[in-house]
Design a protein around this motif. Structure first.
Motif, PDB file in Angstrom:
ATOM      1  N   ILE A  25       0.889  -1.403   0.050  1.00  0.00           N
ATOM      2  CA  ILE A  25       0.199   0.175  -0.085  1.00  0.00           C
ATOM      3  C   ILE A  25       0.841   1.048  -0.113  1.00  0.00           C
ATOM      4  O   ILE A  25       1.728   1.515   1.183  1.00  0.00           O
ATOM      5  CB  ILE A  25      -0.923   0.019   1.310  1.00  0.00           C
ATOM      6  CG1 ILE A  25      -1.744  -1.375   1.363  1.00  0.00           C
ATOM      7  CG2 ILE A  25      -1.743   1.403   1.100  1.00  0.00           C
ATOM      8  CD1 ILE A  25      -2.460  -1.329   2.630  1.00  0.00           C
ATOM      9  N   THR A  53       5.823  -9.434   8.203  1.00  0.00           N
ATOM     10  CA  THR A  53       6.726  -8.714   7.861  1.00  0.00           C
ATOM     11  C   THR A  53       6.088  -6.990   8.121  1.00  0.00           C
ATOM     12  O   THR A  53       5.059  -6.841   7.332  1.00  0.00           O
ATOM     13  CB  THR A  53       7.195  -8.558   6.455  1.00  0.00           C
ATOM     14  OG1 THR A  53       7.941 -10.082   6.081  1.00  0.00           O
ATOM     15  CG2 THR A  53       8.226  -7.739   6.226  1.00  0.00           C
ATOM     16  N   LEU A  54       6.922  -6.142   8.598  1.00  0.00           N
ATOM     17  CA  LEU A  54       6.222  -4.792   8.677  1.00  0.00           C
ATOM     18  C   LEU A  54       7.373  -3.737   8.280  1.00  0.00           C
ATOM     19  O   LEU A  54       8.506  -4.188   8.157  1.00  0.00           O
ATOM     20  CB  LEU A  54       6.274  -4.380  10.301  1.00  0.00           C
ATOM     21  CG  LEU A  54       5.246  -5.281  11.324  1.00  0.00           C
ATOM     22  CD1 LEU A  54       5.331  -4.938  12.719  1.00  0.00           C
ATOM     23  CD2 LEU A  54       3.838  -5.232  10.690  1.00  0.00           C
ATOM     24  N   PHE A  55       6.748  -2.674   7.573  1.00  0.00           N
ATOM     25  CA  PHE A  55       7.896  -1.743   7.472  1.00  0.00           C
ATOM     26  C   PHE A  55       7.310  -0.251   8.332  1.00  0.00           C
ATOM     27  O   PHE A  55       6.414  -0.062   8.552  1.00  0.00           O
ATOM     28  CB  PHE A  55       7.203  -1.326   5.764  1.00  0.00           C
ATOM     29  CG  PHE A  55       8.060   0.049   5.292  1.00  0.00           C
ATOM     30  CD1 PHE A  55       9.133  -0.298   4.651  1.00  0.00           C
ATOM     31  CD2 PHE A  55       7.862   1.105   5.676  1.00  0.00           C
ATOM     32  CE1 PHE A  55      10.118   0.762   4.032  1.00  0.00           C
ATOM     33  CE2 PHE A  55       8.795   2.210   5.006  1.00  0.00           C
ATOM     34  CZ  PHE A  55       9.820   1.891   4.352  1.00  0.00           C
ATOM     35  N   GLN A 109      -2.988 -10.884   7.561  1.00  0.00           N
ATOM     36  CA  GLN A 109      -1.990  -9.807   7.475  1.00  0.00           C
ATOM     37  C   GLN A 109      -1.837  -8.880   8.714  1.00  0.00           C
ATOM     38  O   GLN A 109      -2.914  -8.590   9.526  1.00  0.00           O
ATOM     39  CB  GLN A 109      -2.606  -8.953   6.193  1.00  0.00           C
ATOM     40  CG  GLN A 109      -2.774  -9.997   5.042  1.00  0.00           C
ATOM     41  CD  GLN A 109      -1.715  -9.863   4.151  1.00  0.00           C
ATOM     42  OE1 GLN A 109      -0.548  -9.551   4.567  1.00  0.00           O
ATOM     43  NE2 GLN A 109      -1.798 -10.496   2.929  1.00  0.00           N
ATOM     44  N   THR A 110      -0.623  -8.326   8.857  1.00  0.00           N
ATOM     45  CA  THR A 110      -0.508  -7.222   9.805  1.00  0.00           C
ATOM     46  C   THR A 110       0.245  -6.040   9.112  1.00  0.00           C
ATOM     47  O   THR A 110       1.362  -6.288   8.427  1.00  0.00           O
ATOM     48  CB  THR A 110       0.405  -7.962  10.925  1.00  0.00           C
ATOM     49  OG1 THR A 110      -0.030  -9.025  11.415  1.00  0.00           O
ATOM     50  CG2 THR A 110       0.653  -6.742  11.979  1.00  0.00           C
ATOM     51  N   LEU A 111      -0.193  -5.073   9.544  1.00  0.00           N
ATOM     52  CA  LEU A 111       0.405  -3.552   8.903  1.00  0.00           C
ATOM     53  C   LEU A 111       0.729  -2.575  10.049  1.00  0.00           C
ATOM     54  O   LEU A 111       0.212  -2.623  11.102  1.00  0.00           O
ATOM     55  CB  LEU A 111      -0.768  -3.056   7.925  1.00  0.00           C
ATOM     56  CG  LEU A 111      -1.171  -3.580   6.631  1.00  0.00           C
ATOM     57  CD1 LEU A 111      -2.429  -2.939   6.091  1.00  0.00           C
ATOM     58  CD2 LEU A 111      -0.231  -3.784   5.784  1.00  0.00           C
ATOM     59  N   PHE A 112       1.731  -1.864   9.829  1.00  0.00           N
ATOM     60  CA  PHE A 112       2.168  -0.952  10.656  1.00  0.00           C
ATOM     61  C   PHE A 112       1.765   0.462  10.017  1.00  0.00           C
ATOM     62  O   PHE A 112       2.580   0.703   8.946  1.00  0.00           O
ATOM     63  CB  PHE A 112       3.528  -1.024  11.206  1.00  0.00           C
ATOM     64  CG  PHE A 112       4.152  -0.139  12.133  1.00  0.00           C
ATOM     65  CD1 PHE A 112       4.213  -0.349  13.372  1.00  0.00           C
ATOM     66  CD2 PHE A 112       4.468   1.111  11.737  1.00  0.00           C
ATOM     67  CE1 PHE A 112       4.388   0.559  14.283  1.00  0.00           C
ATOM     68  CE2 PHE A 112       4.925   2.230  12.594  1.00  0.00           C
ATOM     69  CZ  PHE A 112       5.052   1.825  13.991  1.00  0.00           C
ATOM     70  N   ILE A 113       1.057   1.435  10.533  1.00  0.00           N
ATOM     71  CA  ILE A 113       0.508   2.675  10.004  1.00  0.00           C
ATOM     72  C   ILE A 113       0.754   3.618  11.109  1.00  0.00           C
ATOM     73  O   ILE A 113       0.414   3.830  12.060  1.00  0.00           O
ATOM     74  CB  ILE A 113      -1.008   2.594   9.518  1.00  0.00           C
ATOM     75  CG1 ILE A 113      -1.316   1.375   8.553  1.00  0.00           C
ATOM     76  CG2 ILE A 113      -1.199   4.024   8.957  1.00  0.00           C
ATOM     77  CD1 ILE A 113      -2.557   1.424   7.968  1.00  0.00           C
ATOM     78  N   THR A 147       2.354  -8.237   3.001  1.00  0.00           N
ATOM     79  CA  THR A 147       1.532  -7.022   2.603  1.00  0.00           C
ATOM     80  C   THR A 147       2.197  -5.915   3.264  1.00  0.00           C
ATOM     81  O   THR A 147       2.441  -5.885   4.620  1.00  0.00           O
ATOM     82  CB  THR A 147       0.057  -6.833   2.903  1.00  0.00           C
ATOM     83  OG1 THR A 147      -0.460  -7.996   2.209  1.00  0.00           O
ATOM     84  CG2 THR A 147      -0.436  -5.522   2.160  1.00  0.00           C
ATOM     85  N   LEU A 148       2.767  -4.780   2.882  1.00  0.00           N
ATOM     86  CA  LEU A 148       3.257  -3.658   3.529  1.00  0.00           C
ATOM     87  C   LEU A 148       2.631  -2.478   3.207  1.00  0.00           C
ATOM     88  O   LEU A 148       1.952  -2.183   2.530  1.00  0.00           O
ATOM     89  CB  LEU A 148       4.814  -3.451   3.037  1.00  0.00           C
ATOM     90  CG  LEU A 148       5.838  -4.711   3.049  1.00  0.00           C
ATOM     91  CD1 LEU A 148       7.053  -4.265   2.456  1.00  0.00           C
ATOM     92  CD2 LEU A 148       5.957  -4.955   4.626  1.00  0.00           C
ATOM     93  N   PHE A 149       2.633  -1.482   4.383  1.00  0.00           N
ATOM     94  CA  PHE A 149       2.196  -0.268   4.217  1.00  0.00           C
ATOM     95  C   PHE A 149       3.229   0.861   4.453  1.00  0.00           C
ATOM     96  O   PHE A 149       3.822   0.717   5.268  1.00  0.00           O
ATOM     97  CB  PHE A 149       1.141   0.248   5.362  1.00  0.00           C
ATOM     98  CG  PHE A 149       0.536   1.456   5.410  1.00  0.00           C
ATOM     99  CD1 PHE A 149      -0.953   1.295   4.819  1.00  0.00           C
ATOM    100  CD2 PHE A 149       0.993   2.452   5.753  1.00  0.00           C
ATOM    101  CE1 PHE A 149      -1.339   2.834   4.745  1.00  0.00           C
ATOM    102  CE2 PHE A 149       0.541   3.754   5.897  1.00  0.00           C
ATOM    103  CZ  PHE A 149      -0.860   3.931   5.021  1.00  0.00           C
ATOM    104  N   ILE A 150       3.379   1.357   3.371  1.00  0.00           N
ATOM    105  CA  ILE A 150       4.707   2.330   3.200  1.00  0.00           C
ATOM    106  C   ILE A 150       4.091   4.015   3.122  1.00  0.00           C
ATOM    107  O   ILE A 150       3.675   4.247   1.904  1.00  0.00           O
ATOM    108  CB  ILE A 150       5.719   2.043   2.161  1.00  0.00           C
ATOM    109  CG1 ILE A 150       6.117   0.721   2.486  1.00  0.00           C
ATOM    110  CG2 ILE A 150       6.770   3.149   1.938  1.00  0.00           C
ATOM    111  CD1 ILE A 150       7.348   0.230   1.550  1.00  0.00           C
TER     112      ILE A 150
END
Lengths: 157, 157, 157
Positions: free
Chosen positions: A8, C154-156, B153-157, A154-157
């Protein structure tokens, strides 16, 4: 199971877009299916008309389009020095034979990375599919994106 | 296996919180289990007392609480224009029939999204469970959150 | 299958690095394999020589090294107050018995968290493996990192 990486791409920052395109091309080069879902500031990176232009449906959205200015005008998220930082990074990239974000975007196209645009953000910013590069396959909502990203990273950047 | 989306909601920015709540409601609407783990600046979005108030255990943490100001005062991460940007986005959202973050938060509650607060960040900021909206199910550490997020799914926002 | 958490540690911000090291140590403490892949601003956190020093291959990269200044000089991503914010957070952490980022970094080493550095970002910033703490196991490109992260979260950040 095929390897899959979905990102994303929310940010419009030079350094974060560099990260998006580096991950995308690196993964695609080793056979991953790569899906880039551009939203909010990230949409700026895939506009057809780059540079400071008044793209958008209303006066307000046109103004935002102007201030954002596309990939070539993307600021660095930190130590931006009023925009000088991106030029410095670009020159460091060239000197050290590292691809610039623009070159990585071209590489991503060549490697058949899938480009998607976020429907909701386009509504907010007054953008239509015609405002984007032709490589944008589809305009998606959250549910469709989640289905595409399912079973991969899935990554959120 | 049921679909699951977990988001570490770290940011207190208007645009990023909009992304969190859009993803959360979009996923919940198509049957995902959704877990939101609020930490650091993100905790500001789930405070019971919104607006600029002095919530926190000590003078310093009260001051941070005041400066943060809750979801309605959340700044935009870029082109903030001293806070005008969030009002502009809110008006663009309303004009284009897109839900505002406040409306999305209400939708998330209605869709039974799970709200969690980060124990460690609460210690630092001097906050207790009573400072948050009643929908916050639990106060968690990293290990408990990872167990809840496992397999999705895990996201870091 | 063993539990695995991999984090692309992109940010050089005090608060985001705190999140990285909190997640890393929390996961490692309950038996996860943890892989930290430092890139861009994140590389600053694992430099051997902390403090404002001119590390880097050329005048320009030295200058960036100086402005970044290592983990102890890391700014807070929001409400930074010209650097005062990190000191305030550090004092809040100490007062509330929460580990500071420096202590968490030491804990991560003790818990055998795997440290990796991003090859491409090192090229851009003119850094070599010798500039980093000895715990950095390897210098990796995207493809190698994706292989290491495969099958986990995996996290960003």
């Amino acid at each position: 199971m095929a390897n899959k990486l979905s990102i994303i791409s929310f940010s419009g920052d030079f350094d974060k877009l560099t990260a998006v395109f580096t991950l995308a091309t690196g993964a695609a080069a080793v056979g991953y299916e790569v899906n880039l879902f551009f939203t909010f500031w990230g949409l700026d990176a895939i506009k057809k008309k780059q540079g400071r232009s008044f793209v958008g449906g209303t006066a307000l959205t046109k103004l935002f389009g102007f201030f954002m200015g596309g990939l070539k005008a993307a600021p660095v998220s930190r130590l931006n020095f009023w925009g000088a930082s991106a030029s410095i990074f670009r020159s460091l990239m060239r000197r050290n034979n590292v691809a610039t974000p623009e070159e990585l975007l071209e590489a991503a196209k060549a490697l058949s990375v899938n480009f998607y645009a976020c429907e909701m953000a386009m509504h907010i910013l007054g953008l239509t599919k015609e405002d984007f590069i032709p490589e944008v396959k589809d305009v998606l909502g959250v549910a469709s994106f989640l289905k595409i990203a399912d079973g991969g990273q899935t990554l959120f950047i």
